[in-house]
Design a protein around this motif. Structure first.
Motif, short mmCIF file in Angstrom:
data_model
loop_
_atom_site.label_atom_id
_atom_site.label_comp_id
_atom_site.label_asym_id
_atom_site.label_seq_id
_atom_site.Cartn_x
_atom_site.Cartn_y
_atom_site.Cartn_z
N GLY A 25 0.81 -1.21 0.00
CA GLY A 25 0.00 0.00 0.00
C GLY A 25 0.84 1.26 0.00
O GLY A 25 0.39 2.31 -0.47
N ALA A 26 2.07 1.18 0.51
CA ALA A 26 2.95 2.35 0.55
C ALA A 26 3.17 2.93 -0.84
O ALA A 26 3.36 4.14 -0.99
CB ALA A 26 4.29 1.99 1.20
N LYS A 27 3.11 2.08 -1.86
CA LYS A 27 3.29 2.56 -3.24
C LYS A 27 2.16 3.50 -3.65
O LYS A 27 2.33 4.33 -4.54
CB LYS A 27 3.36 1.38 -4.21
N GLU A 28 1.01 3.38 -2.98
CA GLU A 28 -0.12 4.25 -3.30
C GLU A 28 0.02 5.64 -2.69
O GLU A 28 -0.53 6.60 -3.21
CB GLU A 28 -1.43 3.62 -2.80
N TRP A 29 0.70 5.75 -1.55
CA TRP A 29 0.76 7.06 -0.89
C TRP A 29 2.15 7.68 -0.85
O TRP A 29 2.27 8.86 -0.54
CB TRP A 29 0.17 6.98 0.52
N MET A 30 3.19 6.94 -1.20
CA MET A 30 4.54 7.51 -1.26
C MET A 30 4.87 7.74 -2.73
O MET A 30 5.29 6.81 -3.44
CB MET A 30 5.58 6.59 -0.62
N GLU A 31 4.67 8.95 -3.17
CA GLU A 31 4.89 9.30 -4.58
C GLU A 31 6.29 8.88 -5.04
O GLU A 31 7.28 9.17 -4.38
CB GLU A 31 4.71 10.81 -4.77
N GLY A 32 6.32 8.18 -6.17
CA GLY A 32 7.59 7.77 -6.76
C GLY A 32 8.11 6.43 -6.29
O GLY A 32 9.02 5.87 -6.90
N LEU A 33 7.55 5.89 -5.22
CA LEU A 33 8.00 4.59 -4.71
C LEU A 33 7.52 3.49 -5.65
O LEU A 33 6.35 3.41 -5.97
CB LEU A 33 7.45 4.34 -3.30
N HIS A 34 8.46 2.67 -6.11
CA HIS A 34 8.05 1.58 -6.98
C HIS A 34 8.48 0.21 -6.49
O HIS A 34 8.00 -0.81 -7.00
CB HIS A 34 8.48 1.81 -8.43
N LYS A 35 9.33 0.15 -5.46
CA LYS A 35 9.76 -1.16 -4.97
C LYS A 35 10.31 -1.03 -3.55
O LYS A 35 11.03 -0.08 -3.25
CB LYS A 35 10.85 -1.72 -5.89
N ILE A 36 9.96 -2.01 -2.71
CA ILE A 36 10.56 -2.13 -1.38
C ILE A 36 11.25 -3.49 -1.35
O ILE A 36 10.62 -4.51 -1.60
CB ILE A 36 9.52 -2.03 -0.26
N GLU A 37 12.53 -3.48 -1.08
CA GLU A 37 13.35 -4.69 -1.14
C GLU A 37 13.88 -5.03 0.26
O GLU A 37 14.78 -4.36 0.77
CB GLU A 37 14.53 -4.42 -2.09
N PRO A 38 13.32 -6.07 0.91
CA PRO A 38 13.81 -6.46 2.23
C PRO A 38 15.28 -6.85 2.17
O PRO A 38 15.73 -7.48 1.21
CB PRO A 38 12.95 -7.68 2.59
N VAL A 39 16.04 -6.46 3.20
CA VAL A 39 17.47 -6.78 3.27
C VAL A 39 17.74 -7.72 4.43
O VAL A 39 18.36 -8.77 4.26
CB VAL A 39 18.33 -5.49 3.39
N SER A 40 17.29 -7.34 5.64
CA SER A 40 17.56 -8.19 6.80
C SER A 40 16.46 -8.02 7.85
O SER A 40 15.77 -7.01 7.88
CB SER A 40 18.92 -7.84 7.42
N GLY A 41 16.35 -9.03 8.71
CA GLY A 41 15.39 -8.97 9.81
C GLY A 41 13.96 -9.21 9.36
O GLY A 41 13.69 -9.47 8.19
N VAL A 42 13.06 -9.12 10.32
CA VAL A 42 11.63 -9.29 10.07
C VAL A 42 11.09 -7.92 9.63
O VAL A 42 11.15 -6.97 10.41
CB VAL A 42 10.89 -9.79 11.33
N PRO A 43 10.57 -7.82 8.38
CA PRO A 43 10.10 -6.51 7.90
C PRO A 43 9.15 -5.83 8.89
O PRO A 43 8.25 -6.45 9.44
CB PRO A 43 9.37 -6.87 6.60
N GLY A 44 9.42 -4.54 9.13
CA GLY A 44 8.60 -3.74 10.01
C GLY A 44 8.94 -3.85 11.49
O GLY A 44 8.38 -3.14 12.32
N LYS A 45 9.87 -4.73 11.82
CA LYS A 45 10.24 -4.92 13.23
C LYS A 45 11.60 -4.27 13.51
O LYS A 45 12.42 -4.08 12.61
CB LYS A 45 10.30 -6.41 13.58
N LYS A 46 11.83 -3.96 14.77
CA LYS A 46 13.06 -3.29 15.19
C LYS A 46 14.29 -4.03 14.66
O LYS A 46 14.39 -5.24 14.77
CB LYS A 46 13.13 -3.21 16.72
N GLY A 47 15.19 -3.26 14.07
CA GLY A 47 16.44 -3.80 13.55
C GLY A 47 16.37 -4.24 12.09
O GLY A 47 17.40 -4.46 11.47
N SER A 48 15.17 -4.36 11.53
CA SER A 48 15.07 -4.79 10.14
C SER A 48 15.50 -3.67 9.20
O SER A 48 15.44 -2.49 9.55
CB SER A 48 13.65 -5.24 9.80
N THR A 49 15.96 -4.06 8.03
CA THR A 49 16.38 -3.10 7.01
C THR A 49 15.76 -3.48 5.68
O THR A 49 15.48 -4.66 5.41
CB THR A 49 17.92 -3.04 6.85
N CYS A 50 15.56 -2.48 4.85
CA CYS A 50 15.08 -2.71 3.48
C CYS A 50 15.47 -1.50 2.63
O CYS A 50 15.73 -0.41 3.16
CB CYS A 50 13.58 -2.97 3.44
#
Length: 143
Positions: A25-50
């Motif tokens: 849904g972030a692609k709908e409200w963050m203008e220009g966002l076309h991809k979120i790429e998880p890198v490490s950790g549990v997405p959305g949780k403390k310490g995670s990166t993307c």
């Protein structure tokens, strides 16, 4: 540079935070966002990166997001790192009434190089962009 912005969303806090956790849904409200790429950790949780991949005026931009704190439904704090600097955002959700939630962002920017000078003179542009994202999220959450 530091600033705080807020608005209200006409939905219960539970709906608002569920919508915020919707990464697609972030692609709908963050203008220009076309991809979120998880890198490490549990997405959305403390310490995670993307990586957040944006297109802006024909240019590609990649930001590394790190979740610094996560206490939803009331608070989440994250940072964005890129070639132009570092941005830290604390997002607060406060229940105003059963169907109204206040959204507040505390923003901190530490810019590099020429952006440091531009940031000083263009602080209004940064606030305007932050408010644009907040208003976009408000519309998305209220759908």
């Amino acid at each position: 540079m530091r600033y705080t912005l807020s608005n209200t969303i006409n939905k219960p806090i539970s709906v608002v935070t569920e919508k915020f956790k919707d990464t697609e849904g972030a692609k709908e409200w963050m203008e220009g966002l076309h991809k979120i790429e998880p890198v490490s950790g549990v997405p959305g949780k403390k310490g995670s990166t993307c990586y957040f991949h944006f297109s802006h005026k024909g240019k590609e931009m990649k930001l590394l997001e790190t979740i610094l704190e996560e206490n939803l439904p009331h608070q989440i704090k994250f940072s964005y790192t890129s070639g132009i600097g570092y941005n830290e955002v604390e997002l607060l959700f406060e229940e105003i009434s059963e169907n109204v939630t206040k959204q507040t962002t505390n923003n901190y920017f530490q810019l590099k190089g020429a952006m440091k000078i531009m940031g000083f003179f263009m602080s209004g542009m940064f606030k305007k962009q932050s408010m644009k994202y907040m208003d976009g999220f408000k519309k998305f959450a209220e759908k």
